[in-house]
Scaffold this active site. Structure first.
Site, PDB file in Angstrom:
ATOM      1  CG  HIS A   8      20.452  44.522  -5.630  1.00  0.00           C
ATOM      2  ND1 HIS A   8      20.075  45.634  -6.351  1.00  0.00           N
ATOM      3  CD2 HIS A   8      21.486  44.917  -4.846  1.00  0.00           C
ATOM      4  CE1 HIS A   8      20.855  46.649  -6.029  1.00  0.00           C
ATOM      5  NE2 HIS A   8      21.716  46.245  -5.113  1.00  0.00           N
ATOM      6  CD  GLU A  14      21.622  46.935  -0.859  1.00  0.00           C
ATOM      7  OE1 GLU A  14      22.767  47.377  -0.806  1.00  0.00           O
ATOM      8  OE2 GLU A  14      21.128  46.495  -1.901  1.00  0.00           O
TER       9      GLU A  14
HETATM   10  C1  PEP Z   1      23.849  48.388  -3.983  1.00  0.00           C
HETATM   11  O1  PEP Z   1      23.437  48.593  -5.127  1.00  0.00           O
HETATM   12  O2  PEP Z   1      23.681  47.293  -3.432  1.00  0.00           O
HETATM   13  C2  PEP Z   1      24.520  49.469  -3.282  1.00  0.00           C
HETATM   14  C3  PEP Z   1      24.592  49.423  -1.994  1.00  0.00           C
HETATM   15  O3  PEP Z   1      25.033  50.450  -4.071  1.00  0.00           O
HETATM   16  P1  PEP Z   1      25.792  51.780  -3.575  1.00  0.00           P
HETATM   17  O4  PEP Z   1      26.784  51.386  -2.523  1.00  0.00           O
HETATM   18  O5  PEP Z   1      26.440  52.317  -4.805  1.00  0.00           O
HETATM   19  O6  PEP Z   1      24.734  52.682  -3.026  1.00  0.00           O
END
Ligand code: PEP
Length: 283
Positions: free
Chosen positions: A129, A199
């Protein structure tokens, strides 16, 4: 709002990606069988005590998941994981951890091994992450964590994502490097245990409109292309790609459909069980 200016460069990148992945004699992408989507709730370091965690989970338990065909994975902090995963194993939710130790050596103070997570009946683990990478976790550490996790039978959600985008497309090379190095040594026999979560760091935790679905679709194709180059076409295309970054009840469906991703990784919105329920029902 797209972070791209609508330049011809962007269109050129899209065309190259499509051409490379799919053979010339095919007009469109091969039909991929419709799989259950994977919806992952990343609670991060929340809430502050078990009482609050139980409150959130109690509301979630009331969701009628019969109509929700997806696999829903709750990833609370490890301090609450055992309370839920052992008690509710085999139930409508799956459970996962937010990280795993790089080491299998018991002389690792403060660490939690893949085997310990497996014994807690966790089935999934998030690895790499961006919030862990920001603490210094390298691709090579991520790769070792993945090997440990799949070896112990855990399903891995490998997170990749650029910090920012640039018109020259350097961010594409950054993602490619993250994938190649994080999957170093990965044995194809574990491929069914691998998910990739795209992400973009700049879209995480914003709490409002995130990535445009067009841009997500483009990145989805790009990640597939890299996975095909790492493994082979069949195996590379079999890895589900999910998206995370400010997903909410308003954008979830659109991101999944237009981005053609196979699931979502949800942070902030997953801590509000009512909002999370709305997201699940919207899909
Ligand atoms: C995350 O930290 O994996 C994430 C997707 O956070 P958020 O949905 O708050 O953007």
């Amino acid at each position: 709002m797209s972070i791209f200016k609508k330049t011809s460069k962007k269109i050129a990148v899209k065309k190259t990606i499509k051409k490379d992945i799919f053979p010339k004699n095919k007009k469109s992408a091969p039909k991929v069988s419709v799989k259950r989507k994977l919806i992952v709730a990343n609670w991060k370091m929340n809430p502050v005590d078990l009482k609050e965690a139980t409150k959130i989970f109690t509301v979630l338990k009331r969701i009628d998941l019969k109509k929700v065909k997806d696999t829903v994975v709750i990833c609370p902090p490890d301090t609450y994981l055992a309370d839920f995963s052992l008690k509710y194993k085999g139930g409508k939710f799956k459970f996962g951890a937010q990280d795993v130790s790089v080491s299998n050596n018991p002389e690792s103070t403060g660490e939690i091994s893949a085997e310990m997570l497996k014994n807690l009946k966790a089935e999934y683990v998030i690895v790499g992450h961006s919030e862990r990478r920001a603490l210094g976790e390298t691709n090579s550490v991520v790769a070792k964590k993945i090997l440990n996790a799949v070896d112990k039978g855990l399903k891995v959600i490998l997170c990749v994502g650029e910090e920012h985008r640039d018109v020259n497309g350097d961010y594409l090379r950054f993602i490619e490097k993250q994938l190649i190095e994080s999957l170093d040594g990965f044995n194809k026999k574990y491929i069914a245990n691998l998910y990739v979560a795209y992400e973009p760091v700049w879209a995480i935790g914003k709490g409002h409109a995130s990535l445009e679905s067009n841009d997500l679709h483009q990145m989805n194709l790009f990640i597939k292309k890299v996975l095909v180059s790492i493994f082979d076409r069949k195996i590379g295309l079999s890895v589900p790609i999910i998206y995370g970054g400010s997903v909410d009840e308003e954008n979830a469906k659109q991101l999944i459909e237009a981005g053609e991703v196979e699931g979502l990784l949800i942070g902030r919105a997953s801590l509000n069980p009512y909002v999370f329920t709305k997201i699940l029902k919207s899909l």
